[in-house]
Design an enzyme around this catalytic site. Structure first.
Site, PDB file in Angstrom:
ATOM      1  N   HIS A   1       9.434 -23.825 -14.824  1.00 53.07           N
ATOM      2  CA  HIS A   1      10.722 -23.389 -14.268  1.00 53.07           C
ATOM      3  C   HIS A   1      10.343 -22.919 -12.873  1.00 53.07           C
ATOM      4  CE1 HIS A   1      14.706 -21.310 -14.212  1.00 53.07           C
ATOM      5  NE2 HIS A   1      14.062 -20.630 -13.269  1.00 53.07           N
TER       6      HIS A   1
ATOM      7  N   HIS B   1       9.265 -21.317  -9.649  1.00 53.19           N
ATOM      8  CA  HIS B   1       9.088 -19.915  -9.281  1.00 53.19           C
ATOM      9  C   HIS B   1       8.102 -19.823  -8.123  1.00 53.19           C
ATOM     10  CE1 HIS B   1       6.082 -20.839 -12.417  1.00 53.19           C
ATOM     11  NE2 HIS B   1       5.274 -20.081 -11.687  1.00 53.19           N
TER      12      HIS B   1
ATOM     13  N   HIS C   1       5.266 -17.212  -6.064  1.00 50.89           N
ATOM     14  CA  HIS C   1       4.414 -16.028  -6.173  1.00 50.89           C
ATOM     15  C   HIS C   1       4.370 -15.301  -4.824  1.00 50.89           C
ATOM     16  CE1 HIS C   1       2.434 -17.581  -9.952  1.00 50.89           C
ATOM     17  NE2 HIS C   1       2.921 -18.700  -9.456  1.00 50.89           N
TER      18      HIS C   1
END
Ligand code: M7G
Length: 235
Positions: free
Chosen positions: A173, A175, A177
């Site tokens: 999914h 994302h 960092h």
């Protein structure tokens, strides 16, 4: 620390270490730990595979569709069923919005190992491989608004942040960092981390950059995906 699935309680819980004092040890307990968690954390030789666009379609994508780790924790955060009180910033737009919160790996006791994660609201983007020109507004929002939110809440300037995507990720999914530049976070090495600013430049120049190019995949010795690359004669 990883506990065997046989020791599982009625529902999964993740325990975090107490706030750090000097000379203490920080530990993350994953409980219960599935086979996939055990594999992910065991020390193993790692191999670098160069995944072409064709490899992705023929080998990786079918594997990911069949094998990916559960995304329920992501959906729980997006739906405010988990970690709602930890959200640092959110953009509510269903297409171009995201939720920013501390990563599981950061206990927030100190800024040295600052680590946050931005989860996109839309659920149709699995990884960097899906990113096209259509997603530039979303990715720009994450970079600008994420940096501003972290500066506002934690006083860490954009110039002191490493903002990047993993390829391949563990969780499919999309994302992003956000880690302190001085912190050598696991997975921040060149074979796995793609700076979001570079991703934006690449996609602005060629909207299908990440569908066309080869991408490095660092795969542990016992990973099923590595076996598939071996069987296909790609290693
Ligand atoms: P990744 O690039 O898919 O894989 O990142 P990696 O784990 O190999 O880095 C997923 C990120 O989500 C990691 O940084 C995890 O620490 C973080 N993460 C995983 N879980 C299950 C949670 C969770 O429940 N809450 C939060 N806040 N972060 C999580």
């Amino acid at each position: 620390m990883l506990l065997a699935p046989g020791d599982a309680p009625a529902r999964p819980v993740t325990l975090r270490s107490a706030p750090l004092r000097s000379a203490e040890i920080k530990a993350t307990v994953v409980y219960p730990a599935t086979e996939k968690h055990l594999r992910k954390y065991l020390r193993q030789p790692v191999h670098l595979v160069r995944e072409s666009a064709d490899d992705y379609e023929r080998i990786t994508l079918p594997f990911v569709r069949a094998q990916a780790l559960s995304l329920q924790w992501v959906y729980n955060i997006l739906e405010k069923k988990a970690e709602a009180e930890r959200i640092v910033y959110e953009n509510p737009d269903p297409q171009d919005g995201f939720v920013l919160l501390p990563d599981l790996k950061w206990n927030q006791s100190q800024l040295d190992d600052l680590y946050l994660i931005a989860l996109v609201r839309r659920r149709d983007l699995m990884s960097l491989r899906d990113v096209t020109a259509e997603h530039l507004p979303l990715l720009r929002n994450i970079l600008r608004e994420g940096q501003a939110a972290i500066a506002g809440r934690f006083g860490v300037a954009a110039s002191q942040l490493r903002v990047y995507l993993h390829y391949p990720p563990s969780y499919y999914h999309l994302h992003v960092h956000f880690t302190a530049l001085g912190h050598e976070a696991p997975g921040c090495a060149v074979e796995r981390a793609h700076l979001l600013a570079d991703v934006l430049d690449n996609v602005a120049r060629d909207g299908r950059h990440y569908q066309r190019r080869a991408l490095a995949c660092a795969l542990r010795d016992d990973e099923p995906l590595l076996r598939l690359f071996r069987e296909a004669g790609r290693l």
